[in-house]
Write a protein that holds these residues in place. Structure first.
Motif, PDB file in Angstrom:
ATOM      1  N   ALA A   1       5.182  -7.098  -3.216  1.00 14.94           N
ATOM      2  CA  ALA A   1       4.435  -6.073  -2.487  1.00 14.94           C
ATOM      3  C   ALA A   1       3.603  -6.679  -1.363  1.00 14.94           C
ATOM      4  O   ALA A   1       3.304  -6.014  -0.365  1.00 14.94           O
ATOM      5  CB  ALA A   1       3.534  -5.299  -3.449  1.00 14.94           C
TER       6      ALA A   1
ATOM      7  N   GLU B   1       4.221   4.963   3.867  1.00 14.56           N
ATOM      8  CA  GLU B   1       4.147   5.341   2.450  1.00 14.56           C
ATOM      9  C   GLU B   1       3.320   4.302   1.703  1.00 14.56           C
ATOM     10  O   GLU B   1       3.624   3.105   1.727  1.00 14.56           O
ATOM     11  CB  GLU B   1       5.553   5.416   1.842  1.00 14.56           C
ATOM     12  CG  GLU B   1       5.553   5.891   0.402  1.00 14.56           C
ATOM     13  CD  GLU B   1       6.955   5.950  -0.168  1.00 14.56           C
ATOM     14  OE1 GLU B   1       7.099   6.318  -1.337  1.00 14.56           O
ATOM     15  OE2 GLU B   1       7.914   5.612   0.566  1.00 14.56           O
ATOM     16  N   LEU B   2       2.266   4.746   1.119  1.00 15.65           N
ATOM     17  CA  LEU B   2       1.407   3.855   0.343  1.00 15.65           C
ATOM     18  C   LEU B   2       1.810   3.926  -1.131  1.00 15.65           C
ATOM     19  O   LEU B   2       1.864   5.012  -1.713  1.00 15.65           O
ATOM     20  CB  LEU B   2      -0.059   4.270   0.506  1.00 15.65           C
ATOM     21  CG  LEU B   2      -0.634   4.169   1.923  1.00 15.65           C
ATOM     22  CD1 LEU B   2      -2.082   4.653   1.943  1.00 15.65           C
ATOM     23  CD2 LEU B   2      -0.521   2.756   2.454  1.00 15.65           C
ATOM     24  N   LYS B   3       2.080   2.773  -1.664  1.00 17.32           N
ATOM     25  CA  LYS B   3       2.462   2.694  -3.080  1.00 17.32           C
ATOM     26  C   LYS B   3       1.534   1.720  -3.783  1.00 17.32           C
ATOM     27  O   LYS B   3       1.082   0.733  -3.187  1.00 17.32           O
ATOM     28  CB  LYS B   3       3.908   2.212  -3.225  1.00 17.32           C
ATOM     29  CG  LYS B   3       4.943   3.171  -2.686  1.00 17.32           C
ATOM     30  CD  LYS B   3       6.336   2.609  -2.922  1.00 17.32           C
ATOM     31  CE  LYS B   3       7.405   3.563  -2.403  1.00 17.32           C
ATOM     32  NZ  LYS B   3       8.767   3.011  -2.628  1.00 17.32           N
ATOM     33  N   PRO B   4       1.239   2.000  -5.030  1.00 18.27           N
ATOM     34  CA  PRO B   4       0.393   1.032  -5.767  1.00 18.27           C
ATOM     35  C   PRO B   4       1.152  -0.285  -5.984  1.00 18.27           C
ATOM     36  O   PRO B   4       2.368  -0.307  -6.128  1.00 18.27           O
ATOM     37  CB  PRO B   4       0.118   1.741  -7.095  1.00 18.27           C
ATOM     38  CG  PRO B   4       1.251   2.707  -7.255  1.00 18.27           C
ATOM     39  CD  PRO B   4       1.613   3.147  -5.861  1.00 18.27           C
TER      40      PRO B   4
END
Length: 196
Positions: free
Chosen positions: A63, A129-132
């Motif tokens: 990430a 797009e924000l993802k954890p």
């Protein structure tokens, strides 16, 4: 007159027996018992392994941009294939548009196409797009008890012979006549013969 009397002398000897005795003999002998033993102490022979912790942090690192070469190659491959497909489709579409519109008067096909492309890029919305960020995967392998207990050994082997050696000599008594008995009689005149 009395001196001419006749006397009867009697002497007797008692018989005397002698004997010789020999006691009986009884002997026994046995093979001594033999005993052998084996002993091995019991032992646990067990041990525990260390606790093992496996941490897989690749998804977290991925990430942040730290990726494996294999993933990068796969992304480049997919992007390349997608680009080839889009390029082929776009070129085919443009070719058909040129064929259809180029022969028309006042077509200005290439100017319209360039303008349309610029307007499309301007109006295109960029989406983020924000993802954890995935957490690392932690796997704990608990300690294990390994080994095989040894119960040991304790054995006794007794060996003996079932027979005994016996020697027997009977006793005996031997008799013999040491002095034979006898009776002597004789006469004497006028007196007794004491030592005759």
């Amino acid at each position: 007159m009395l001196s001419n009397m006749t006397y009867l002398n009697v002497r007797h000897t008692l018989p005397m027996l002698g004997w010789q005795a020999r006691s009986f003999k009884f002997k026994t002998s046995m093979t001594p018992t033999k005993m052998h033993g084996r002993r091995r102490e019991a032992s646990a022979d067990l041990g525990t392994t260390q606790v093992r912790i496996d941490i897989d942090s690749y998804e977290s690192r991925k990430a942040y941009g730290f990726r494996k070469d294999a993933d990068l190659c796969a992304d480049f491959k997919n992007a390349g294939l997608s680009g080839v497909k889009q390029g082929t489709s776009r070129r085919s579409s443009e070719a058909w548009q040129i064929i259809d519109g180029a022969a028309k008067p006042n077509a200005n096909f290439f100017q319209k196409q360039a303008k349309h492309k610029i307007e499309a890029e301007i109006s295109e919305r960029k989406e983020i797009e924000l993802k954890p960020i995935p957490r690392p995967k932690i796997t704990v392998h608990p300690a294990e008890l390994k080994g095989t207990p040894d119960v040991g050994e304790h054995s006794i082997d007794i060996r003996s012979e079932p027979f005994a050696d016996i020697a027997y000599e009977p006793g005996s008594i031997d008799y013999n006549m040491k002095v034979e008995g006898s009776i002597h009689m004789w006469t004497s005149i006028g007196h007794y013969d004491i030592y005759a």
